[in-house]
Each structure stands twice: as structure tokens, then as C-alpha cells.
Scaffold this active site. Sequence first.
Site, PDB file in Angstrom:
ATOM      1  CB  CYS A   2      -0.971   0.113   1.202  1.00 41.59           C
ATOM      2  SG  CYS A   2      -2.024  -1.578   1.480  1.00 41.59           S
ATOM      3  NE  ARG A  27       4.463   1.610  -0.423  1.00 39.50           N
ATOM      4  CZ  ARG A  27       5.815   1.291   0.481  1.00 39.50           C
ATOM      5  NH1 ARG A  27       6.700   1.307  -0.163  1.00 39.50           N
ATOM      6  NH2 ARG A  27       5.351   0.838   1.656  1.00 39.50           N
ATOM      7  CD1 TRP A  74      -0.694  -6.273  -3.433  1.00 39.92           C
ATOM      8  CD2 TRP A  74      -0.533  -6.729  -1.453  1.00 39.92           C
ATOM      9  NE1 TRP A  74      -0.378  -7.519  -3.448  1.00 39.92           N
ATOM     10  CE2 TRP A  74      -0.285  -7.911  -2.060  1.00 39.92           C
ATOM     11  CE3 TRP A  74      -0.468  -6.945  -0.083  1.00 39.92           C
ATOM     12  CZ2 TRP A  74       0.065  -9.103  -1.591  1.00 39.92           C
ATOM     13  CZ3 TRP A  74      -0.224  -7.897   0.398  1.00 39.92           C
ATOM     14  CH2 TRP A  74       0.213  -9.120  -0.167  1.00 39.92           C
ATOM     15  CG  ASN A 100       1.617   0.561   4.115  1.00 38.78           C
ATOM     16  OD1 ASN A 100       1.301  -0.428   4.099  1.00 38.78           O
ATOM     17  ND2 ASN A 100       2.912   0.923   4.101  1.00 38.78           N
ATOM     18  N   GLY A 101      -0.339  -1.129   6.555  1.00 43.45           N
ATOM     19  CA  GLY A 101       0.074  -2.074   7.649  1.00 43.45           C
ATOM     20  C   GLY A 101      -1.139  -3.025   7.900  1.00 43.45           C
ATOM     21  CD  GLU A 482      16.688 -12.852  -9.031  1.00 39.88           C
ATOM     22  OE1 GLU A 482      16.143 -13.533  -8.018  1.00 39.88           O
ATOM     23  OE2 GLU A 482      16.100 -11.873  -9.476  1.00 39.88           O
ATOM     24  CE  LYS A 486      13.237 -10.902 -10.926  1.00 37.72           C
ATOM     25  NZ  LYS A 486      13.718 -10.452  -9.719  1.00 37.72           N
ATOM     26  CD  GLU A 489       9.366 -11.084  -9.746  1.00 39.45           C
ATOM     27  OE1 GLU A 489       8.634 -10.580  -8.829  1.00 39.45           O
ATOM     28  OE2 GLU A 489      10.429 -11.233  -9.693  1.00 39.45           O
ATOM     29  CG  HIS A 505      18.435 -37.357  -7.831  1.00 37.27           C
ATOM     30  ND1 HIS A 505      18.877 -38.758  -7.458  1.00 37.27           N
ATOM     31  CD2 HIS A 505      19.612 -36.563  -8.153  1.00 37.27           C
ATOM     32  CE1 HIS A 505      20.059 -38.958  -7.594  1.00 37.27           C
ATOM     33  NE2 HIS A 505      20.792 -37.643  -8.005  1.00 37.27           N
ATOM     34  CE  LYS A 604      10.989  -2.598  -6.052  1.00 35.42           C
ATOM     35  NZ  LYS A 604      11.696  -3.850  -6.944  1.00 35.42           N
TER      36      LYS A 604
END
Length: 609
Positions: A2, A27, A74, A100-101, A482, A486, A489, A505, A604
Site C-alpha cells: 500500500c 506498492r 494491496w 498501510n500495515g 533467480e 523473474k 513473477e 532424481h 514492491k
Amino acid sequence: MCGIVAYLGPRDAVSVLIDGLKRLEYRGYDSAGVAFLNEGSLKVLKKEGRIAALEEQLNSHKWNSRIGIGHTRWATHGRPSDVNAHPHLDCSGKFAVVHNGIIENYGELKASLEKRGHHFVSETDTEVLAHLVEEAYQGDLCAAVRSVLRQVRGSYALAVLSEHEPGKIVAARKDSPLVLGVGKGEFFLASDIPALLPYTREVCLLGDGEVAEISGDGFRVLNGDGVFLTRKTFHVDWDQEAAERGGYPHFMLKEICEQPRALRETLGGRLTPDGARISFEKLGLRPEVLKSFQRIFIVACGTAYHAGLVGKYVLEKLARIPVEVDLASEFRYRNPILDQQTLVLVISQSGETADTLAALREARHRGCQVLAVTNVVGSSVAREADHVIYTWAGPEIAVASTKAYTTQLLVLYMIGLLFAEARETIEPEEAAAIVAHLKVLPEKVEMILEERELIRELADRYSCCKDVFFIGRGLDYAVALEGALKLKEISYIHAEAYAAGELKHGTLALIEKGVPVVALATQEELLEKMVSNIKEVKAREGVIISVCCGEKREVEEASDHLIRIPDVPSFVTPILSVVPLQLLAYYMAAARGCDIDKPRNLAKSVTVE
Ligand code: F6R
């Protein structure tokens, strides 16, 4: 998660709020809203969806406002919807709150507010704040907010606006970021500094548990006990351009292309005058302290965790010190074995990731020294760690982290060299040779970026596939993880990374005709083994896209496609080999028409657990 903005001053408040929200949209972006005083009366407009939808609604009317608060969401408590969007109001409609939180005890607070006759309209935790302020208000908004904060548990950055005190905004923060921008006769609040840059470069950081009151007369900051604090502003000299797209179609591509500069800035100024050694000015970790550590714990989330995996190889190889790497969300709950001879190294681009911050606190609580690697000056991680090393990547706006990762890797190499020198596990000539290799990496990244058209063609060709596998050995395995993150997402293609030796395996069962497998083959001493793994995939008719270092005939022959990165020693390849993987993910997502900078369900800065 947020984003919060607020404005008080002579400009058109609605325009400033919308502009600020757009800068903070990374955000969170499932809904947005604003509250402002329009000729003295409180107006609230909020809308599910992107900020553009809210803007369209606002543009249908001419407003006259000089004060307001805004929020981009968010979702945590309550699905994305108009009604769950912030700001939230009390029963009287006179108090508006953005937050926010997470208010952890909102359930019990809500139940007792309802018993006292309050009527709730949303499913959010935030709405309790508006009703609590309404109850606590006795003619002083700041006092009311402070009294509310004494009742809540959890994390918050919040701003409150009321028709009762039309020239004032009250804000507070605890465990969620909030910065105050001070202009000439005007004030701003935002969840991060880049959102303020078009308006002011004078910034005041609010501490945990502090409350700020801004009005036409200025701003004042109080601690939780109501004691006034002296707070000076500091000047931010970030380039505003750096926080804007500058002609690139997406922030992600811009940030990928900024890596040469980011690497130069992260290394620059951290070398001894002869350029042969690393020296971090002002870092309180003297050689004898470094020598006293018996173990290092690297703790981080997501991409920063992947940087930590490379860090393990680097530190163990250079400094011969045992390193454990842990996900912050696991570390904090598993009672790790820590003592005063353990250095906890936390890595966080934003410096605000809730799990990383909690892990940092846990480590300090257990008596460990914490070294933080972060990109954001004044972030919570930077403030709470014992020692800080900044990655000078500049603001990273795209949700998918790119330049933060490569600069984190660079800092980890530098930390490795510092430890190695202190522990006398490296000869000065060898250290100087590694420094020399680090210095030329920016040019080598430029060379990869110049060839990006080839990667775009490859990406177009495979953009319709359902699954992609990434394999590698040693450092290549860490980079493969990584690369897979990328891709998944931003393109929503299922991607998984495996240590190449593990394929047989189990995972080999998934390889069938036409499945793309990105094979990282940059580690000289593991090349033969890697070529065997590539052949195992080929034998199952998978399509091999190899990444190798310089001319490698055996890799070329075994592959369907080859991405060549400049020839550098195997030890430093991660900073280069990840770049084609970032580009591959970017172009595949672009070919699929994805919202690259704001992938679905993500944000983010993850300031909730
Ligand atoms: C992925 C990504 C995330 C972050 C993670 C940690 O591209 O960006 O996985 O790396 O959320 O964030 P920071 O580094 O801000 O703690």
C-alpha cells in the site's frame, strides 16, 4: 504494501495526490482513493482498479482543495473493492483515515466498537482506526490519534484528515514507512522518497512510534508519550529522472539497462586510493571484529534471498567462514542457533520487508550484530541494523527486482573480500585481481545489453510455452533460481530451477518434446558435468537455451540456442549471467502482453508478514 500520500499547501491538492499515488502505484494497485476538503467539506472518492479509474472519476468535477490524503491498496484484509478501498470513514463521516500495515487486534477492537453502536461498512482492519478516532476526539485531532495508537497492536503508517480541523493532517508510523516532505509553505507525506521528488527534496524521516502533525504553521513531531521531538529535514540529492521511466516502455527494462551505472556507483568510492582493495568508509566493522565472527547467517526474502545464496558461495570461498542462508520468514520462527560470534547479514532492497525486519530484530534481540545491505537510505532496516552498506542502485520502481539484485551481489563480493583480508585467507595479489574483475563488470554488462535484440527474438519464439526449467551447478544454480523467479513473477509462465545434478532424481520426468530448459553453463570446473546434464535433457527432446561464458564449443554443440556472456572468471559470472535471464523474462512477458511493472497479486514492498 500500500502507498500513502498526503498534501497540505497552495497547490491543487487533488492533482498532487493523484500524481503521488501514481508514483507509489508499484506498492499496491488493486484499488485507490482520496479524501480531501473541498471548500471545507470532507469528500471521499475511491475506486477498485488502477489509479487511472479513480482519476477519471475525479476529473468529472472541478474541485477546490488545498489539503487531502490518498492511498493505493494491496489487499490484506478484505478483497479489492470500492468499499474496501481507503480512505475509511467513521460513523459521522467527519474523519478519514488512510493506512498501510496491519492492525493485528482489529477483530477485538471492531467487536467492542460495534457493541458501542459503531456501524462498519468494509471488511478492512483500517476502518477501526476511523471509528476509534471518532470516539477519542475531544477537540484535538493529534491527541485523539495518539490515544488510538495506544489501543492498537500491529504495524501502521497512517494519515488522518478531519472536517473538524480543516487545516491539519495527523500522521504516524510504526513498522511501516512514511516520510514527510517539506516545501516552501507546503507539506507532503508519502510512503517513499521518490514520490516526493517532483515537489521537494527536503525530507524528514519519522521514527517508529512517532506522530506528526502538519498544518499551515509548520510541522511538529511527537513521540508516543506526547513529548515534542526536534526533527531536522535532510536534503535528498537523488536524480528525479532516475525515478521516472525516461523513454523506456517499462521501469523494468530501464532498471535492467541501468545496471552498469548502478554497479559503478556501488563500487565507486569503496576502493582504496590505489584501487586494489575494498574499503567501506564509516563501516564500524574493523578487521579484528570481522575476525571474531565464527559464522554468518544471511537472511532475506525473494530476490534478495537469491543474492544471499550467491553470497554463501562467495564468502565461503574467499573467507573460509561457514555461511547459512535463510528465508527471513523461516528464520524468525525456527529458533535458529545464534550467538555473539554470529554475524547476521540481512539483505533488503526496500529495507522495509516485514519478515526481514522481524528477522533483524530477532537477531539483535539474541545479541548478534547485524549488518544490513539495503538500497534505501533511512529505511527501517538501515536504521535498526548495527552496520549498513548501501547498494547505490537508485530507486527501483518495477516490482521485479533487477538492479538491486546485481548490486547486492557486488556488495557481497566486496564483503567477501573484507572478511578474507581480515581472516587472512587471501593473498593481496589475488584480492587485487578479484577487485580488478569487479571493476570491469559494468562494461561487460553493457556488452550483454547491446545484444538484447537476440534475446528478444528468443523470447518471442518461446513466449507461448507453459513451463520453463532453469538448471545450473554451483553459482549457476543460485542464478538459475533467480532466473526462474523473474520469469514466473512477470510472465506468469510456470518456471522452476533445479541444481542440474538433481534432474535425474525426479524432475527429468517433466521434460518432454519442446519444453524449454535454460541451462547455465558458466562454471569452468563444472562444465563437463553440466554438458552431461544438458545432454540428458536433449535426449528427452527438451529445447536447450544455454548461457555460457565466452567460446564453449562443447556447450554450443549440445544446445539449441546459445547466449554468450563475456569471458570472465567463473567466480564472478553471476553478475553477468543473470542479465540475459532478466531480459528473457522481460521480453517473454512483453510478448504475452503482461503488465510488467505491476504483476498481478504482487507489490514492491512487502510490509506485511
Ligand atoms: C522479486 C522481488 C521480491 C523481493 C522481495 C524482498 O523480483 O523483487 O522477491 O526481492 O520481496 O524485497 P526486499 O529486497 O525489498 O526486502
